[in-house]
Scaffold this motif. Structure first.
Motif, PDB file in Angstrom:
ATOM      1  N   PRO A 139       0.816  -1.210   0.000  1.00  0.00           N
ATOM      2  CA  PRO A 139       0.000   0.000   0.000  1.00  0.00           C
ATOM      3  C   PRO A 139       0.855   1.269   0.000  1.00  0.00           C
ATOM      4  N   THR A 140       0.300   2.311  -0.560  1.00  0.00           N
ATOM      5  CA  THR A 140       0.884   3.652  -0.486  1.00  0.00           C
ATOM      6  C   THR A 140      -0.228   4.575  -0.010  1.00  0.00           C
ATOM      7  N   THR A 141       0.081   5.403   0.967  1.00  0.00           N
ATOM      8  CA  THR A 141      -0.923   6.279   1.562  1.00  0.00           C
ATOM      9  C   THR A 141      -0.444   7.721   1.558  1.00  0.00           C
ATOM     10  N   TYR A 142      -1.331   8.619   1.139  1.00  0.00           N
ATOM     11  CA  TYR A 142      -1.070  10.051   1.140  1.00  0.00           C
ATOM     12  C   TYR A 142      -2.015  10.730   2.133  1.00  0.00           C
ATOM     13  N   PHE A 143      -1.492  11.675   2.897  1.00  0.00           N
ATOM     14  CA  PHE A 143      -2.267  12.496   3.815  1.00  0.00           C
ATOM     15  C   PHE A 143      -2.298  13.904   3.227  1.00  0.00           C
ATOM     16  N   ILE A 144      -3.501  14.448   3.007  1.00  0.00           N
ATOM     17  CA  ILE A 144      -3.668  15.732   2.325  1.00  0.00           C
ATOM     18  C   ILE A 144      -4.496  16.662   3.209  1.00  0.00           C
ATOM     19  N   ASN A 145      -3.970  17.853   3.491  1.00  0.00           N
ATOM     20  CA  ASN A 145      -4.672  18.774   4.380  1.00  0.00           C
ATOM     21  C   ASN A 145      -5.799  19.515   3.659  1.00  0.00           C
ATOM     22  N   THR A 146      -6.503  20.387   4.380  1.00  0.00           N
ATOM     23  CA  THR A 146      -7.660  21.091   3.813  1.00  0.00           C
ATOM     24  C   THR A 146      -7.268  22.081   2.713  1.00  0.00           C
ATOM     25  N   ASN A 147      -5.999  22.434   2.648  1.00  0.00           N
ATOM     26  CA  ASN A 147      -5.526  23.307   1.567  1.00  0.00           C
ATOM     27  C   ASN A 147      -5.126  22.510   0.328  1.00  0.00           C
ATOM     28  N   GLY A 148      -5.263  21.194   0.403  1.00  0.00           N
ATOM     29  CA  GLY A 148      -4.917  20.353  -0.736  1.00  0.00           C
ATOM     30  C   GLY A 148      -3.435  20.025  -0.816  1.00  0.00           C
ATOM     31  N   ILE A 149      -2.703  20.263   0.267  1.00  0.00           N
ATOM     32  CA  ILE A 149      -1.261  20.037   0.302  1.00  0.00           C
ATOM     33  C   ILE A 149      -0.962  18.670   0.923  1.00  0.00           C
ATOM     34  N   ILE A 150      -0.071  17.920   0.303  1.00  0.00           N
ATOM     35  CA  ILE A 150       0.343  16.626   0.841  1.00  0.00           C
ATOM     36  C   ILE A 150       1.229  16.874   2.063  1.00  0.00           C
ATOM     37  N   THR A 151       0.829  16.286   3.188  1.00  0.00           N
ATOM     38  CA  THR A 151       1.582  16.477   4.424  1.00  0.00           C
ATOM     39  C   THR A 151       2.391  15.247   4.827  1.00  0.00           C
ATOM     40  N   GLN A 152       2.020  14.091   4.287  1.00  0.00           N
ATOM     41  CA  GLN A 152       2.711  12.853   4.633  1.00  0.00           C
ATOM     42  C   GLN A 152       2.481  11.823   3.534  1.00  0.00           C
ATOM     43  N   LYS A 153       3.473  10.963   3.342  1.00  0.00           N
ATOM     44  CA  LYS A 153       3.358   9.868   2.391  1.00  0.00           C
ATOM     45  C   LYS A 153       3.976   8.633   3.043  1.00  0.00           C
ATOM     46  N   ILE A 154       3.242   7.538   3.002  1.00  0.00           N
ATOM     47  CA  ILE A 154       3.735   6.279   3.548  1.00  0.00           C
ATOM     48  C   ILE A 154       3.770   5.264   2.415  1.00  0.00           C
ATOM     49  N   ILE A 155       4.923   4.680   2.184  1.00  0.00           N
ATOM     50  CA  ILE A 155       5.044   3.599   1.211  1.00  0.00           C
ATOM     51  C   ILE A 155       5.153   2.309   2.002  1.00  0.00           C
ATOM     52  N   GLY A 156       4.228   1.396   1.759  1.00  0.00           N
ATOM     53  CA  GLY A 156       4.178   0.149   2.510  1.00  0.00           C
ATOM     54  C   GLY A 156       3.243   0.281   3.698  1.00  0.00           C
ATOM     55  N   ALA A 157       3.014  -0.835   4.358  1.00  0.00           N
ATOM     56  CA  ALA A 157       2.141  -0.831   5.528  1.00  0.00           C
ATOM     57  C   ALA A 157       2.854  -0.146   6.687  1.00  0.00           C
ATOM     58  N   THR A 158       2.078   0.458   7.541  1.00  0.00           N
ATOM     59  CA  THR A 158       2.625   1.097   8.722  1.00  0.00           C
ATOM     60  C   THR A 158       1.934   0.504   9.948  1.00  0.00           C
ATOM     61  N   ASP A 159       2.490   0.759  11.101  1.00  0.00           N
ATOM     62  CA  ASP A 159       1.879   0.245  12.316  1.00  0.00           C
ATOM     63  C   ASP A 159       0.706   1.149  12.721  1.00  0.00           C
ATOM     64  N   PRO A 160      -0.244   0.613  13.463  1.00  0.00           N
ATOM     65  CA  PRO A 160      -1.425   1.396  13.836  1.00  0.00           C
ATOM     66  C   PRO A 160      -1.104   2.680  14.584  1.00  0.00           C
ATOM     67  N   GLY A 161      -0.131   2.659  15.476  1.00  0.00           N
ATOM     68  CA  GLY A 161       0.213   3.853  16.252  1.00  0.00           C
ATOM     69  C   GLY A 161       0.718   4.987  15.375  1.00  0.00           C
ATOM     70  N   SER A 162       1.607   4.679  14.448  1.00  0.00           N
ATOM     71  CA  SER A 162       2.138   5.706  13.539  1.00  0.00           C
ATOM     72  C   SER A 162       1.038   6.248  12.647  1.00  0.00           C
ATOM     73  N   PHE A 163       0.205   5.363  12.128  1.00  0.00           N
ATOM     74  CA  PHE A 163      -0.878   5.794  11.242  1.00  0.00           C
ATOM     75  C   PHE A 163      -1.818   6.746  11.975  1.00  0.00           C
ATOM     76  N   GLU A 164      -2.183   6.380  13.198  1.00  0.00           N
ATOM     77  CA  GLU A 164      -3.084   7.240  13.955  1.00  0.00           C
ATOM     78  C   GLU A 164      -2.418   8.572  14.293  1.00  0.00           C
ATOM     79  N   GLN A 165      -1.129   8.566  14.568  1.00  0.00           N
ATOM     80  CA  GLN A 165      -0.418   9.813  14.858  1.00  0.00           C
ATOM     81  C   GLN A 165      -0.464  10.747  13.650  1.00  0.00           C
ATOM     82  N   TYR A 166      -0.245  10.207  12.461  1.00  0.00           N
ATOM     83  CA  TYR A 166      -0.331  11.019  11.234  1.00  0.00           C
ATOM     84  C   TYR A 166      -1.745  11.583  11.068  1.00  0.00           C
TER      85      TYR A 166
END
Length: 172
Positions: A139-166
């Protein structure tokens, strides 16, 4: 000497042109799939026959998760994606983008049913959006804020704690 400077100047312009061409290949220069840049715009249909889009400013931040039903790490992270989504669904949008060009709709539906996923499942039937977002591994996951800006990108699976922190950082 003037000839050498002119040749150097032409070479420099060519390098700049090539760089700019590479930056704009998948959209305008400010729409590239990198942290700090505007997320590339798109719209896709989903398993629930709705059309969803990412296009600049929005009311809520959005998470894009690229996946396929045959992907082992995608299967591993599905339960906690569901859990975290349920916790934050009122504060953000979550779009799971199935790489349907390399998967199939029936397998995607079975995956969604197996894990009881309730967030929108978008179908990238041509692979165009995966290419636009330069997805090379899932999986690849992108986090995008309300301004449409990418704030984080995760390549591969991540652990639940890190994902929730993002996610917490995104919905602040």
């Amino acid at each position: 000497m003037k000839k050498s400077i002119a040749i150097l100047f032409i070479i420099m312009l060519a390098v700049i042109a090539i760089y700019n061409n590479n930056q704009t290949k998948n959209g305008s220069r400010d729409q590239i799939p990198k942290i700090g840049f505007t997320a590339p715009h798109f719209s896709l249909s989903s398993l629930d026959n709705q059309t969803y889009q990412v296009a600049g400013k929005r009311d809520k931040p959005v998470i894009l998760n690229f996946w396929a039903s045959w992907c082992g790490p995608c299967r591993e992270e599905a339960p906690y994606l569901k859990e975290v989504y349920e916790k934050y669904k009122d504060r953000l949008d979550f779009y799971a983008i199935n790489l349907t060009a390399n998967d199939d709709v029936e397998s995607a539906k079975a995956f969604v049913k197996e894990f009881g996923l309730s967030f929108p499942i978008l179908l990238d039937e041509t692979g165009k959006i995966a290419n636009l977002y330069q997805v090379i591994s899932i999986p690849t996951t992108y986090f995008i804020n309300t301004n449409g800006i990418i704030t984080q990108k995760i390549i591969g699976a991540t652990d639940p704690g890190s994902f929730e922190q993002y996610m917490k950082e995104l919905v602040r």
